[in-house]
Design a protein around this motif. Structure first.
Motif, mmCIF file in Angstrom:
data_model
loop_
_atom_site.group_PDB
_atom_site.id
_atom_site.type_symbol
_atom_site.label_atom_id
_atom_site.label_comp_id
_atom_site.label_asym_id
_atom_site.label_seq_id
_atom_site.Cartn_x
_atom_site.Cartn_y
_atom_site.Cartn_z
ATOM 1 N N VAL A 1 18.850 -26.144 -28.943
ATOM 2 C CA VAL A 1 18.350 -27.312 -29.681
ATOM 3 C C VAL A 1 17.949 -26.895 -31.094
ATOM 4 C CG1 VAL A 1 17.688 -28.694 -27.679
ATOM 5 C CG2 VAL A 1 16.092 -27.035 -28.558
ATOM 6 N N ARG A 2 18.969 -26.804 -31.934
ATOM 7 C CA ARG A 2 18.754 -26.334 -33.304
ATOM 8 C C ARG A 2 19.170 -27.344 -34.362
ATOM 9 N NH1 ARG A 2 18.800 -20.401 -33.964
ATOM 10 N NH2 ARG A 2 18.557 -19.516 -31.911
ATOM 11 N N SER A 3 19.644 -28.486 -33.949
ATOM 12 C CA SER A 3 20.190 -29.429 -34.931
ATOM 13 C C SER A 3 19.099 -30.243 -35.618
ATOM 14 C CB SER A 3 21.180 -30.379 -34.259
ATOM 15 O OG SER A 3 20.489 -31.360 -33.522
ATOM 16 N N GLY A 4 19.485 -30.787 -36.755
ATOM 17 C CA GLY A 4 18.586 -31.678 -37.473
ATOM 18 C C GLY A 4 18.300 -32.943 -36.689
ATOM 19 N N ILE B 1 2.642 -28.815 -32.239
ATOM 20 C CA ILE B 1 3.959 -28.719 -32.876
ATOM 21 C C ILE B 1 4.133 -27.345 -33.515
ATOM 22 C CG2 ILE B 1 5.349 -29.561 -34.822
ATOM 23 C CD1 ILE B 1 4.212 -32.388 -34.151
ATOM 24 N N THR B 2 3.127 -26.883 -34.239
ATOM 25 C CA THR B 2 3.262 -25.606 -34.942
ATOM 26 C C THR B 2 3.257 -24.416 -33.992
ATOM 27 O OG1 THR B 2 0.884 -25.462 -35.370
ATOM 28 C CG2 THR B 2 2.259 -26.469 -37.076
ATOM 29 N N LEU B 3 2.611 -24.562 -32.848
ATOM 30 C CA LEU B 3 2.503 -23.440 -31.912
ATOM 31 C C LEU B 3 3.554 -23.448 -30.813
ATOM 32 C CD1 LEU B 3 -1.381 -23.311 -31.466
ATOM 33 C CD2 LEU B 3 0.065 -21.875 -32.931
ATOM 34 N N HIS B 4 4.246 -24.571 -30.639
ATOM 35 C CA HIS B 4 5.176 -24.692 -29.520
ATOM 36 C C HIS B 4 6.383 -23.779 -29.722
ATOM 37 C CE1 HIS B 4 7.865 -26.291 -26.518
ATOM 38 N NE2 HIS B 4 6.803 -26.866 -25.972
ATOM 39 N N GLY C 1 9.195 -23.692 -28.287
ATOM 40 C CA GLY C 1 10.477 -24.383 -28.268
ATOM 41 C C GLY C 1 10.856 -25.010 -29.600
ATOM 42 N N LEU C 2 9.911 -25.068 -30.547
ATOM 43 C CA LEU C 2 10.184 -25.665 -31.859
ATOM 44 C C LEU C 2 10.248 -24.619 -32.965
ATOM 45 C CD1 LEU C 2 7.840 -28.777 -31.590
ATOM 46 C CD2 LEU C 2 10.330 -28.739 -31.409
ATOM 47 N N GLN C 3 10.188 -23.369 -32.611
ATOM 48 C CA GLN C 3 10.119 -22.319 -33.619
ATOM 49 C C GLN C 3 11.452 -22.042 -34.317
ATOM 50 O OE1 GLN C 3 8.003 -19.045 -31.856
ATOM 51 N NE2 GLN C 3 6.061 -20.135 -31.994
ATOM 52 N N ASN C 4 12.493 -22.791 -33.969
ATOM 53 C CA ASN C 4 13.754 -22.693 -34.710
ATOM 54 C C ASN C 4 13.646 -23.382 -36.071
ATOM 55 O OD1 ASN C 4 15.175 -21.351 -32.678
ATOM 56 N ND2 ASN C 4 15.710 -23.250 -31.671
ATOM 57 N N PHE C 5 12.561 -24.132 -36.262
ATOM 58 C CA PHE C 5 12.396 -24.927 -37.473
ATOM 59 C C PHE C 5 11.121 -24.505 -38.201
ATOM 60 C CE2 PHE C 5 14.305 -27.496 -34.085
ATOM 61 C CZ PHE C 5 15.537 -27.775 -34.654
ATOM 62 N N ALA D 1 7.589 -24.694 -39.612
ATOM 63 C CA ALA D 1 6.459 -25.514 -39.165
ATOM 64 C C ALA D 1 6.069 -26.566 -40.202
ATOM 65 C CB ALA D 1 5.259 -24.623 -38.833
ATOM 66 N N ASP D 2 6.096 -26.207 -41.486
ATOM 67 C CA ASP D 2 5.700 -27.178 -42.504
ATOM 68 C C ASP D 2 6.673 -28.351 -42.571
ATOM 69 O OD1 ASP D 2 7.652 -25.435 -43.575
ATOM 70 O OD2 ASP D 2 6.908 -25.691 -45.629
ATOM 71 N N ASP D 3 7.952 -28.094 -42.321
ATOM 72 C CA ASP D 3 8.955 -29.154 -42.288
ATOM 73 C C ASP D 3 8.711 -30.079 -41.093
ATOM 74 O OD1 ASP D 3 11.274 -30.595 -43.068
ATOM 75 O OD2 ASP D 3 12.498 -29.412 -41.689
ATOM 76 N N LEU D 4 8.436 -29.492 -39.936
ATOM 77 C CA LEU D 4 8.141 -30.296 -38.742
ATOM 78 C C LEU D 4 6.922 -31.178 -38.976
ATOM 79 C CD1 LEU D 4 8.654 -27.645 -35.918
ATOM 80 C CD2 LEU D 4 10.209 -29.508 -36.543
ATOM 81 N N LEU D 5 5.875 -30.595 -39.521
ATOM 82 C CA LEU D 5 4.638 -31.356 -39.741
ATOM 83 C C LEU D 5 4.831 -32.467 -40.771
ATOM 84 C CD1 LEU D 5 1.978 -28.513 -39.649
ATOM 85 C CD2 LEU D 5 2.492 -30.226 -37.889
ATOM 86 N N ARG D 6 5.611 -32.194 -41.797
ATOM 87 C CA ARG D 6 5.880 -33.237 -42.801
ATOM 88 C C ARG D 6 6.582 -34.422 -42.155
ATOM 89 N NH1 ARG D 6 10.201 -34.335 -45.459
ATOM 90 N NH2 ARG D 6 11.275 -32.383 -44.994
ATOM 91 N N ARG D 7 7.552 -34.138 -41.297
ATOM 92 C CA ARG D 7 8.295 -35.206 -40.618
ATOM 93 C C ARG D 7 7.398 -35.945 -39.618
ATOM 94 N NH1 ARG D 7 13.723 -34.515 -41.801
ATOM 95 N NH2 ARG D 7 14.126 -32.546 -42.860
#
Length: 151
Positions: free
Chosen positions: A25-28, A60-63, A65-69, A71-77
């Protein structure tokens, strides 16, 4: 087994499955759908208090499974989707579900989005009925049967 024990076991199982799919799970589309799902769960009852927003942001920042992205980008979204939900819940919900639906093209990513929603919803120890309902709606947007996730 008590209802809470089943929910807790289900959340733990979803967490494990999501981690196992980390490299798939690496896609945008997954990134965006996942952050929309997190915002939907956080705002499921129509309101978001600052403590809940912070708790989900931390997850979100610690998970793992989301570390392919980044963290600041995830949080902004996440913040952008959440701000839309807070400003106009019905429109924000429709927009977020539309974003979630974009992950439907890749079944592994679609399932991972739902698993992420369940993990976020159950992280506080109470995967309540409003959170479950919004995850069921996301299942329908992704053409996945809610029963597959015990919803």
């Amino acid at each position: 087994m008590a209802l809470w024990d089943r929910i807790k076991d289900s959340v733990q199982m979803m967490q494990s499955q999501l981690l196992a799919k980390k490299n798939d799970v690496r896609s945008g589309a997954f990134r965006d759908a996942g952050m929309a799902m997190c915002a939907l769960v956080a705002a499921a009852d129509g309101a978001v208090d600052p403590a809940e927003r912070q708790r989900v942001a931390q997850l979100i920042t610690l998970h793992e499974g989301l570390q392919n992205f980044p963290a600041d980008d995830l949080l902004r979204r996440f913040d952008a989707y959440l701000d839309q939900l807070v400003a106009d819940f019905d429109r924000g919900k429709a927009d977020a579900l539309q974003e979630v639906a974009k992950a439907r093209k890749k079944p592994a990513e679609a399932r991972a989005v739902i698993q992420l929603g369940i993990v976020i919803g159950g992280a506080d120890g109470d995967f309540d009925t409003t959170e479950q309902a919004v995850v069921r709606e996301a299942c329908r947007a992704l053409d996945l049967p809610p029963a597959e996730f015990d919803l």
